[in-house]
Design a protein around this motif. Structure first.
Motif, PDB file in Angstrom:
ATOM      1  N   HIS A  23       0.979  -1.296   0.518  1.00  0.00           N
ATOM      2  CA  HIS A  23      -0.090  -0.380   0.066  1.00  0.00           C
ATOM      3  C   HIS A  23       0.423   1.141   0.165  1.00  0.00           C
ATOM      4  N   ILE A  24       0.795   1.962  -1.251  1.00  0.00           N
ATOM      5  CA  ILE A  24       1.528   3.603  -0.542  1.00  0.00           C
ATOM      6  C   ILE A  24       0.818   4.039  -0.027  1.00  0.00           C
ATOM      7  N   VAL A  25       1.288   4.440   1.113  1.00  0.00           N
ATOM      8  CA  VAL A  25       0.794   4.916   2.154  1.00  0.00           C
ATOM      9  C   VAL A  25       1.616   6.611   2.348  1.00  0.00           C
ATOM     10  N   GLY A  26       2.343   7.428   1.982  1.00  0.00           N
ATOM     11  CA  GLY A  26       3.383   8.643   2.121  1.00  0.00           C
ATOM     12  C   GLY A  26       4.000   8.267  -0.027  1.00  0.00           C
ATOM     13  N   LEU A  27       4.040  10.326  -0.210  1.00  0.00           N
ATOM     14  CA  LEU A  27       4.621  10.813  -0.920  1.00  0.00           C
ATOM     15  C   LEU A  27       5.817  11.437  -0.883  1.00  0.00           C
ATOM     16  N   ALA A  28       7.219  12.400  -1.120  1.00  0.00           N
ATOM     17  CA  ALA A  28       7.500  13.236  -1.220  1.00  0.00           C
ATOM     18  C   ALA A  28       8.686  13.275  -2.296  1.00  0.00           C
ATOM     19  N   VAL A  29       9.133  14.096  -2.534  1.00  0.00           N
ATOM     20  CA  VAL A  29       9.748  14.741  -3.894  1.00  0.00           C
ATOM     21  C   VAL A  29      11.074  15.341  -3.159  1.00  0.00           C
ATOM     22  N   TRP A  30      11.980  15.001  -3.781  1.00  0.00           N
ATOM     23  CA  TRP A  30      13.685  15.882  -3.206  1.00  0.00           C
ATOM     24  C   TRP A  30      14.175  16.369  -4.134  1.00  0.00           C
ATOM     25  N   THR A  31      14.645  17.331  -4.367  1.00  0.00           N
ATOM     26  CA  THR A  31      14.695  18.261  -5.590  1.00  0.00           C
ATOM     27  C   THR A  31      16.252  18.441  -5.441  1.00  0.00           C
ATOM     28  N   TYR A  32      18.025  18.441  -5.795  1.00  0.00           N
ATOM     29  CA  TYR A  32      18.605  18.762  -6.069  1.00  0.00           C
ATOM     30  C   TYR A  32      18.731  20.428  -6.556  1.00  0.00           C
ATOM     31  N   MET A  33      18.898  20.919  -6.067  1.00  0.00           N
ATOM     32  CA  MET A  33      18.703  22.838  -6.531  1.00  0.00           C
ATOM     33  C   MET A  33      19.748  23.324  -6.615  1.00  0.00           C
ATOM     34  N   LYS A  34      20.230  23.176  -7.755  1.00  0.00           N
ATOM     35  CA  LYS A  34      21.910  23.941  -8.129  1.00  0.00           C
ATOM     36  C   LYS A  34      21.370  25.461  -8.708  1.00  0.00           C
ATOM     37  N   GLU A  35      20.809  26.095  -9.396  1.00  0.00           N
ATOM     38  CA  GLU A  35      19.828  27.376  -9.589  1.00  0.00           C
ATOM     39  C   GLU A  35      18.834  27.577  -8.981  1.00  0.00           C
ATOM     40  N   PRO A  36      18.471  28.715  -8.768  1.00  0.00           N
ATOM     41  CA  PRO A  36      17.416  29.707  -8.142  1.00  0.00           C
ATOM     42  C   PRO A  36      15.702  29.191  -8.913  1.00  0.00           C
ATOM     43  N   PRO A  37      15.320  28.747  -8.775  1.00  0.00           N
ATOM     44  CA  PRO A  37      13.903  28.106  -9.479  1.00  0.00           C
ATOM     45  C   PRO A  37      13.522  30.360 -10.021  1.00  0.00           C
ATOM     46  N   PRO A  38      12.548  30.043 -11.034  1.00  0.00           N
ATOM     47  CA  PRO A  38      12.151  31.173 -12.016  1.00  0.00           C
ATOM     48  C   PRO A  38      10.699  31.505 -11.394  1.00  0.00           C
ATOM     49  N   ALA A  39      10.764  32.590 -10.932  1.00  0.00           N
ATOM     50  CA  ALA A  39      10.072  33.283 -10.376  1.00  0.00           C
ATOM     51  C   ALA A  39       9.030  33.740 -10.677  1.00  0.00           C
ATOM     52  N   GLU A  40       8.591  33.660 -12.370  1.00  0.00           N
ATOM     53  CA  GLU A  40       7.924  33.796 -13.318  1.00  0.00           C
ATOM     54  C   GLU A  40       7.216  32.291 -13.422  1.00  0.00           C
ATOM     55  N   LEU A  41       5.777  32.286 -12.970  1.00  0.00           N
ATOM     56  CA  LEU A  41       5.384  30.891 -12.894  1.00  0.00           C
ATOM     57  C   LEU A  41       5.062  30.023 -14.510  1.00  0.00           C
ATOM     58  N   GLU A  42       4.753  31.052 -15.378  1.00  0.00           N
ATOM     59  CA  GLU A  42       5.129  30.680 -16.943  1.00  0.00           C
ATOM     60  C   GLU A  42       5.529  29.936 -17.192  1.00  0.00           C
ATOM     61  N   LYS A  43       7.060  30.211 -16.044  1.00  0.00           N
ATOM     62  CA  LYS A  43       8.483  29.208 -17.088  1.00  0.00           C
ATOM     63  C   LYS A  43       8.349  28.372 -16.553  1.00  0.00           C
ATOM     64  N   VAL A  44       7.821  27.423 -15.352  1.00  0.00           N
ATOM     65  CA  VAL A  44       7.368  26.014 -15.282  1.00  0.00           C
ATOM     66  C   VAL A  44       6.014  25.502 -15.013  1.00  0.00           C
ATOM     67  N   GLU A  45       4.934  26.267 -15.482  1.00  0.00           N
ATOM     68  CA  GLU A  45       4.074  25.299 -15.230  1.00  0.00           C
ATOM     69  C   GLU A  45       2.980  26.086 -16.785  1.00  0.00           C
ATOM     70  N   ASP A  46       2.479  25.320 -17.229  1.00  0.00           N
ATOM     71  CA  ASP A  46       1.452  25.702 -18.146  1.00  0.00           C
ATOM     72  C   ASP A  46       0.071  26.253 -17.586  1.00  0.00           C
ATOM     73  N   VAL A  47       0.110  27.007 -17.223  1.00  0.00           N
ATOM     74  CA  VAL A  47      -0.496  28.586 -16.606  1.00  0.00           C
ATOM     75  C   VAL A  47      -1.759  28.464 -16.880  1.00  0.00           C
ATOM     76  N   GLU A  48      -2.500  28.816 -18.308  1.00  0.00           N
ATOM     77  CA  GLU A  48      -3.499  28.621 -18.900  1.00  0.00           C
ATOM     78  C   GLU A  48      -4.164  27.518 -18.589  1.00  0.00           C
ATOM     79  N   GLU A  49      -2.855  26.312 -18.535  1.00  0.00           N
ATOM     80  CA  GLU A  49      -4.016  24.800 -19.066  1.00  0.00           C
ATOM     81  C   GLU A  49      -4.216  24.393 -17.355  1.00  0.00           C
ATOM     82  N   VAL A  50      -3.348  24.914 -16.717  1.00  0.00           N
ATOM     83  CA  VAL A  50      -3.411  24.498 -15.199  1.00  0.00           C
ATOM     84  C   VAL A  50      -5.114  25.742 -14.625  1.00  0.00           C
ATOM     85  N   TRP A  51      -4.761  27.399 -14.713  1.00  0.00           N
ATOM     86  CA  TRP A  51      -5.706  27.571 -14.026  1.00  0.00           C
ATOM     87  C   TRP A  51      -6.571  28.393 -15.057  1.00  0.00           C
TER      88      TRP A  51
END
Length: 228
Positions: free
Chosen positions: A81-109
């Motif tokens: 039984h899958i009872v938990g989930l985690a996502v760990w990311t090794y992040m070497k560069e700062p994430p973009p401050a602009e959401l549209e650079k990481v998500e398809d904003v018009e589709e999701v919202w």
């Protein structure tokens, strides 16, 4: 709750993603405003389909993100039984401050106001982790981007095991670990060695969205522990 005397941590496969997303949805319910707006309708069939699609795309496209599941075995056949989930990311560069650079904003919202609200939240959400990454002398940090444990399987050690997987990986590379955690998860993170840097993250979404629920998140950091 099904009896289990052991929780194991394993890598998530693509076929696990729908179950993992369901665990995420049931873990937070509607008690976490950031999850509600980031994964619209996450407890509906359409929202779960979209969330599964986004998690799968993320898993397949990011070499630096590790998707983990916590597994409990129960019954005579020791059914998994899958009872938990985690996502760990090794992040070497700062994430973009602009959401549209990481998500398809018009589709999701598709709703324009929802999209603008999430865009403003994201802009502020990434500020603390960006600062820590910029202060890392180009080494980067380990970021716990998602942690969810199914409410029927809490207190079995799943959350602890998922967090400690990442803190161990961070230690091995001499890196800090960070998380934007909910108040509910704070005690667990503290038990795993993280300490609070920002008591409540600030979200300046403007008067237009003053009536909307804003996330209550604590920014926590753990310095690497040497094995010597």
């Amino acid at each position: 709750m099904m009896p289990s005397n052991k929780v194991e941590v394993a890598l998530v496969s693509d076929k696990d993603i729908p179950t993992c997303f369901q665990v995420l949805s049931e873990s937070f319910g509607h008690d976490a405003p950031f999850v509600d707006i980031y994964f619209p309708g996450h407890d509906t069939p359409s929202g779960q389909a979209q969330g599964t699609k986004r998690l799968t795309a993320w898993k397949q496209s990011s070499e630096d993100s590790t998707f983990l599941k916590a597994v409990a075995r129960a019954g005579e056949g020791h059914q998994e039984h899958i009872v938990g989930l985690a996502v760990w990311t090794y992040m070497k560069e700062p994430p973009p401050a602009e959401l549209e650079k990481v998500e398809d904003v018009e589709e999701v919202w598709p709703d324009e106001e929802d999209r603008e609200f999430m865009t403003r939240l994201w802009r502020d959400y990434v500020i603390p982790r960006t600062r820590v990454i910029n202060e890392s002398s180009n080494k980067g940090v380990y970021v716990l981007e998602l942690l969810a444990v199914h409410p029927d399987y809490r207190h079995l050690g799943a959350g602890t095991a998922l967090v400690k997987w990442g803190t161990k990986a961070a230690d091995e590379q001499g890196l800090k670990a960070v998380v934007e955690g909910t108040p509910v998860g704070r005690r667990l993170y503290e038990q795993c060695g993280l300490h609070t840097e920002i008591e409540e993250m600030r979200f300046d979404v403007g008067d237009q969205f003053s009536a909307r629920r804003k996330p209550k998140l604590v920014f926590m950091v753990r310095d690497p522990v040497s094995s010597t």
